[in-house]
Design a protein around this motif. Structure first.
Motif, PDB file in Angstrom:
ATOM      1  N   GLN A  39       0.989  -1.447  -0.608  1.00 40.48           N
ATOM      2  CA  GLN A  39       0.190  -0.015   0.249  1.00 40.48           C
ATOM      3  C   GLN A  39       0.784   1.775   0.343  1.00 40.48           C
ATOM      4  O   GLN A  39       1.752   1.339   1.132  1.00 40.48           O
ATOM      5  CB  GLN A  39      -0.654  -0.585   1.128  1.00 40.48           C
ATOM      6  CG  GLN A  39      -2.451   1.635   1.501  1.00 40.48           C
ATOM      7  CD  GLN A  39      -2.900   0.868   2.609  1.00 40.48           C
ATOM      8  OE1 GLN A  39      -2.718   0.587   3.185  1.00 40.48           O
ATOM      9  NE2 GLN A  39      -4.151   1.137   2.070  1.00 40.48           N
ATOM     10  N   GLU A  44      -5.146   2.452  -2.590  1.00 37.45           N
ATOM     11  CA  GLU A  44      -5.470   1.097  -1.719  1.00 37.45           C
ATOM     12  C   GLU A  44      -4.535  -0.276  -1.700  1.00 37.45           C
ATOM     13  O   GLU A  44      -2.953  -0.169  -2.629  1.00 37.45           O
ATOM     14  CB  GLU A  44      -6.951   0.641  -3.398  1.00 37.45           C
ATOM     15  CG  GLU A  44      -8.132   0.987  -2.514  1.00 37.45           C
ATOM     16  CD  GLU A  44      -9.502   0.585  -3.177  1.00 37.45           C
ATOM     17  OE1 GLU A  44     -10.090   1.010  -3.722  1.00 37.45           O
ATOM     18  OE2 GLU A  44      -9.586  -0.288  -3.842  1.00 37.45           O
ATOM     19  N   GLU A  46      -3.225  -3.450  -2.609  1.00 38.08           N
ATOM     20  CA  GLU A  46      -2.839  -3.818  -3.908  1.00 38.08           C
ATOM     21  C   GLU A  46      -2.288  -5.547  -3.871  1.00 38.08           C
ATOM     22  O   GLU A  46      -1.092  -5.555  -2.870  1.00 38.08           O
ATOM     23  CB  GLU A  46      -2.476  -3.295  -4.894  1.00 38.08           C
ATOM     24  CG  GLU A  46      -0.944  -3.007  -4.644  1.00 38.08           C
ATOM     25  CD  GLU A  46      -0.464  -1.956  -6.245  1.00 38.08           C
ATOM     26  OE1 GLU A  46      -0.993  -1.993  -7.519  1.00 38.08           O
ATOM     27  OE2 GLU A  46       0.545  -2.140  -6.260  1.00 38.08           O
ATOM     28  N   ARG A 107      -7.802  -9.474  -1.543  1.00 37.58           N
ATOM     29  CA  ARG A 107      -7.260  -8.635  -0.026  1.00 37.58           C
ATOM     30  C   ARG A 107      -8.623  -9.323   0.783  1.00 37.58           C
ATOM     31  O   ARG A 107      -8.018  -9.808   2.110  1.00 37.58           O
ATOM     32  CB  ARG A 107      -7.218  -7.328  -0.467  1.00 37.58           C
ATOM     33  CG  ARG A 107      -7.125  -7.056   0.847  1.00 37.58           C
ATOM     34  CD  ARG A 107      -6.832  -5.168   0.826  1.00 37.58           C
ATOM     35  NE  ARG A 107      -7.801  -4.983   0.649  1.00 37.58           N
ATOM     36  CZ  ARG A 107      -8.776  -3.470  -0.441  1.00 37.58           C
ATOM     37  NH1 ARG A 107      -7.481  -2.858  -0.266  1.00 37.58           N
ATOM     38  NH2 ARG A 107      -9.902  -3.053  -0.720  1.00 37.58           N
TER      39      ARG A 107
END
Length: 123
Positions: A39, A44, A46, A107
């Motif tokens: 991050q 965001e 990833e 995630r």
């Protein structure tokens, strides 16, 4: 329950290398898939890469394919992320995460997370 601790981050020049480690405790290590995510500020978290519980399957984000290598040593309860040919855009906090058995790039599929280790790549 799984506890994860990342280490190995730091400052490196573009083109250099770093090796991150993710040490796990708790659940039987050989039964968990481990992924690395990153991050960057304002972005965001990833997916970077992941390795299956047995170590036979791996997956990489296109942005790191050919430069990063994930591996695991089940005897040491540790997963490694070897990063080479680093670029400034690789700068981020890197997190390792764990989930039971099956490899995932998502995630939200991961149940356990480490605290992260900072990687900074200077140009």
């Amino acid at each position: 329950q799984v506890s994860l601790v990342e280490s190995g981050g730091g400052l490196v020049q573009a083109g250099g290398s770093l090796r991150l480690s993710c040490a796990a405790s708790g659940r039987t290590f050989s039964s968990i898939c481990v992924g690395w995510f990153r991050q960057a500020p304002g972005k965001e978290r990833e997916f970077v890469t992941a390795i299956s519980s047995g170590g036979t399957s791996t997956s990489y984000a296109d942005s790191v394919k050919g430069r990063f290598t994930i591996s695991r040593d089940n005897a040491k309860n540790t997963v490694y992320l070897q990063m080479s040919s680093l670029k400034p855009e690789d700068s981020a906090v890197y997190y390792c995460a764990a989930r039971p058995f099956v490899l995932s790039r998502r995630r939200d599929d991961y149940d356990y997370w480490g605290q992260g280790t900072q990687v900074a790549v200077s140009s």
